[in-house]
Design a protein around this motif. Structure first.
Motif, PDB file in Angstrom:
ATOM      1  N   LEU A   1       0.846  -1.185   0.000  1.00 15.16           N
ATOM      2  CA  LEU A   1       0.000   0.000   0.000  1.00 15.16           C
ATOM      3  C   LEU A   1       0.885   1.239   0.000  1.00 15.16           C
ATOM      4  O   LEU A   1       1.441   1.619   1.017  1.00 15.16           O
ATOM      5  CB  LEU A   1      -0.923   0.005   1.224  1.00 15.16           C
ATOM      6  CG  LEU A   1      -1.930  -1.143   1.326  1.00 15.16           C
ATOM      7  CD1 LEU A   1      -2.775  -0.990   2.575  1.00 15.16           C
ATOM      8  CD2 LEU A   1      -2.813  -1.219   0.092  1.00 15.16           C
TER       9      LEU A   1
ATOM     10  N   LYS B   1      -0.229   7.621   3.870  1.00  8.26           N
ATOM     11  CA  LYS B   1      -0.794   6.695   4.855  1.00  8.26           C
ATOM     12  C   LYS B   1      -1.965   7.331   5.603  1.00  8.26           C
ATOM     13  O   LYS B   1      -2.873   6.623   6.060  1.00  8.26           O
ATOM     14  CB  LYS B   1       0.292   6.275   5.853  1.00  8.26           C
ATOM     15  CG  LYS B   1       1.469   5.531   5.221  1.00  8.26           C
ATOM     16  CD  LYS B   1       1.013   4.266   4.535  1.00  8.26           C
ATOM     17  CE  LYS B   1       2.182   3.416   4.026  1.00  8.26           C
ATOM     18  NZ  LYS B   1       2.920   4.069   2.934  1.00  8.26           N
TER      19      LYS B   1
ATOM     20  N   ILE C   1      -4.352   8.852  -4.316  1.00  9.05           N
ATOM     21  CA  ILE C   1      -3.253   8.111  -3.688  1.00  9.05           C
ATOM     22  C   ILE C   1      -2.157   7.827  -4.707  1.00  9.05           C
ATOM     23  O   ILE C   1      -0.963   7.792  -4.363  1.00  9.05           O
ATOM     24  CB  ILE C   1      -3.769   6.812  -3.045  1.00  9.05           C
ATOM     25  CG1 ILE C   1      -4.707   7.152  -1.885  1.00  9.05           C
ATOM     26  CG2 ILE C   1      -2.617   5.942  -2.539  1.00  9.05           C
ATOM     27  CD1 ILE C   1      -5.332   5.945  -1.217  1.00  9.05           C
TER      28      ILE C   1
ATOM     29  N   HIS D   1      -4.507   2.943  -7.656  1.00 10.48           N
ATOM     30  CA  HIS D   1      -3.350   3.648  -7.098  1.00 10.48           C
ATOM     31  C   HIS D   1      -2.036   3.071  -7.593  1.00 10.48           C
ATOM     32  O   HIS D   1      -0.987   3.702  -7.470  1.00 10.48           O
ATOM     33  CB  HIS D   1      -3.412   3.663  -5.563  1.00 10.48           C
ATOM     34  CG  HIS D   1      -2.535   2.660  -4.880  1.00 10.48           C
ATOM     35  ND1 HIS D   1      -2.831   1.314  -4.846  1.00 10.48           N
ATOM     36  CD2 HIS D   1      -1.388   2.798  -4.183  1.00 10.48           C
ATOM     37  CE1 HIS D   1      -1.888   0.676  -4.173  1.00 10.48           C
ATOM     38  NE2 HIS D   1      -1.001   1.547  -3.760  1.00 10.48           N
TER      39      HIS D   1
ATOM     40  N   TRP E   1      -5.087   6.732   3.515  1.00 12.76           N
ATOM     41  CA  TRP E   1      -5.469   5.324   3.689  1.00 12.76           C
ATOM     42  C   TRP E   1      -6.175   5.129   5.027  1.00 12.76           C
ATOM     43  O   TRP E   1      -7.232   4.479   5.109  1.00 12.76           O
ATOM     44  CB  TRP E   1      -4.234   4.424   3.623  1.00 12.76           C
ATOM     45  CG  TRP E   1      -3.769   4.032   2.264  1.00 12.76           C
ATOM     46  CD1 TRP E   1      -2.629   4.448   1.625  1.00 12.76           C
ATOM     47  CD2 TRP E   1      -4.403   3.123   1.354  1.00 12.76           C
ATOM     48  NE1 TRP E   1      -2.521   3.872   0.391  1.00 12.76           N
ATOM     49  CE2 TRP E   1      -3.596   3.048   0.201  1.00 12.76           C
ATOM     50  CE3 TRP E   1      -5.579   2.385   1.402  1.00 12.76           C
ATOM     51  CZ2 TRP E   1      -3.928   2.247  -0.890  1.00 12.76           C
ATOM     52  CZ3 TRP E   1      -5.917   1.581   0.321  1.00 12.76           C
ATOM     53  CH2 TRP E   1      -5.091   1.515  -0.817  1.00 12.76           C
TER      54      TRP E   1
ATOM     55  N   TYR F   1      -6.894  -0.060  -4.672  1.00 12.23           N
ATOM     56  CA  TYR F   1      -5.585  -0.703  -4.809  1.00 12.23           C
ATOM     57  C   TYR F   1      -5.133  -0.749  -6.275  1.00 12.23           C
ATOM     58  O   TYR F   1      -3.989  -0.419  -6.593  1.00 12.23           O
ATOM     59  CB  TYR F   1      -5.646  -2.118  -4.232  1.00 12.23           C
ATOM     60  CG  TYR F   1      -4.324  -2.840  -4.281  1.00 12.23           C
ATOM     61  CD1 TYR F   1      -3.341  -2.590  -3.330  1.00 12.23           C
ATOM     62  CD2 TYR F   1      -4.052  -3.761  -5.294  1.00 12.23           C
ATOM     63  CE1 TYR F   1      -2.120  -3.240  -3.381  1.00 12.23           C
ATOM     64  CE2 TYR F   1      -2.834  -4.414  -5.347  1.00 12.23           C
ATOM     65  CZ  TYR F   1      -1.874  -4.154  -4.389  1.00 12.23           C
ATOM     66  OH  TYR F   1      -0.663  -4.785  -4.452  1.00 12.23           O
TER      67      TYR F   1
END
Length: 436
Positions: free
Chosen positions: A8, A12, A370, A67, A15, A64
């Protein structure tokens, strides 16, 4: 799981706040879905909870995947997808089917899958990326009204014209966010004021036409026009029932709320799991619960601001502003509707309200944001590695100079000379930097 978390990339903080909002959504959706089960007699509460879990799971899968794609790819993709979105909006406008008893002039059904989604939500994402692409292209150049009107505003007005009859609130949100984005992007203010004047004029002409020829417009026009009339001059409206129940729910919650699952108004409030879920949150978790949700959105907004400031490219900055700010404004609009600060709009609470297309489109926008922050992290990491390599090289040079100086001094004094600087000693610092 550890490997997945490692993969990832990006900010952060974004997220974390997105995950928190998604986790918070489960209890209100589970509680509010009982209205559909026990009052309407449709499905089961566990079934709605599992359905919401699937929507969230697919949404994070979209984040996911999106990004991982370098964000500059979306520059060209927006040009390709904008005509496609226009065709989808035309199809949505004319399809005339019904979903759960409601006019489906805002949704289309995906063949073979049976999933419905709101095309205006996808149009908003593509249009904001397209506008960001244009502003990045003309940065530092002299912009004329004619050239910008043809390349920028004609596509914007076409998309808005296709959305407006069925979904005034989304069209208004898109127009205001585009105006905000072009202002941030340095578009000449005098041109922007002219465009806003043209937009307001066209809206007034449309309203006059709809009132003069009501049969020519889809029934959604009557809905949003009556909502505006009811809000501004207290004209009786069917939405008054929803607002009254939402206000009762908020007043009942007081400071600490009735407790998880103990909402009473969920049994009377239509759209309690989507458009009016904030009222259910306040009823069950009180003013504290409502403020926590508001705080999370404001913190997410703060992370968007920080990420936009850190972005090195103008396109990256504009992408974060153009895709991130509408999420926050949509959340504020939803809360404003529940507290009767705004007229009923039909805007959901992002990442919390039930509904697949709303969650998925929000997740796609977050994934692109992201992706921008991931690229900035990669640039920062490359810069750090470059600095480490330069420091290691300087260490080798300094060590070599020091050793040679010691050898010269020892030779001048007739002492035993230290060993020459070896190749192994030279490469060790570089190996440490390269991780070997």
């Amino acid at each position: 799981m550890k490997e997945l978390i490692t993969n990832l990339k990006g900010d952060k903080g974004i997220w974390a706040f997105v995950m928190l909002l998604a986790l918070i959504s489960f209890m209100p959706v589970f509680s509010a879905s009982s209205q559909l089960v026990y009052v309407i007699g449709k499905g089961s509460t566990i079934g709605y909870l599992v359905k919401h879990l699937v929507h969230i799971f697919i949404g994070f899968g979209l984040i996911y995947m999106v990004h991982r794609v370098p964000y500059h790819y979306y520059r060209a993709l927006s040009q390709v997808l904008l005509p496609v979105v226009g065709l989808l909006l035309v199809y949505t406008f004319f399809q005339g089917t019904v979903i759960d008893g409601a006019n489906a002039s805002r949704w289309i059904k995906v063949p073979f899958i049976g999933v419905t989604f709101q095309t205006s939500a996808l149009a908003m994402i593509v249009l904001m990326v397209y506008v960001a692409r244009y502003l990045a292209k003309v940065e530092g150049k002299e912009v004329t009204f004619k050239s910008s009107f043809i390349e920028l505003w004609i596509p914007v007005f076409i998309i808005l014209a296709l959305i407006l009859p069925a979904n005034f609130s989304t069209a208004a949100l898109i127009f205001s966010m585009v105006a905000m984005l072009v202002f941030v992007g340095g578009y000449p203010m005098k041109y922007l004021l002219m465009i806003m004047g043209m937009g307001i004029t066209m809206l007034l002409l449309f309203v006059m036409f709809a009132k003069a020829f009501p049969d020519a417009m889809p029934n959604r026009v009557d809905t949003w026009m009556s909502r505006l009339d009811s809000f501004f001059d207290d004209t009786p409206n069917e939405d008054d029932y929803q607002i009254e129940k939402a206000k009762i729910a908020i007043a009942t919650g007081q400071i600490y709320g009735l407790g998880p699952g103990k909402s009473v108004q969920k049994n009377f409030l239509p759209q309690s799991s989507s458009d009016f879920i904030f009222a259910i949150i306040v009823e069950e978790y009180g003013l504290i619960g409502g403020l926590v949700v508001l705080f999370l959105y404001l913190m997410l907004f703060f992370r968007f601001l920080v990420s936009a400031h850190k972005a090195k490219s103008i396109f990256g900055k504009l992408l974060i502003v153009g895709l991130g700010f509408p999420i926050i404004f949509q959340a504020l609009i939803n809360m404003g509707v529940a507290t009767e600060l705004l007229p009923v709009t039909g805007q959901t609470l992002p990442l919390i309200s039930s509904g697949g297309s709303s969650i998925w489109m929000t997740c796609i926008a977050i994934g692109i944001i992201i992706s921008v922050t991931k690229k900035e992290e990669e640039i920062a990491q490359e810069l750090k590695e470059k600095e480490d390599r330069e420091a290691a090289l300087q260490q080798i040079i300094d060590e070599h100079i020091l050793r040679e100086k010691q050898r010269e001094e020892a030779e001048a004094l007739g002492l035993e000379q230290p060993a020459a600087f070896s190749i192994e000693e030279a490469v060790n610092p570089m190996r440490a930097v390269m991780g070997k």
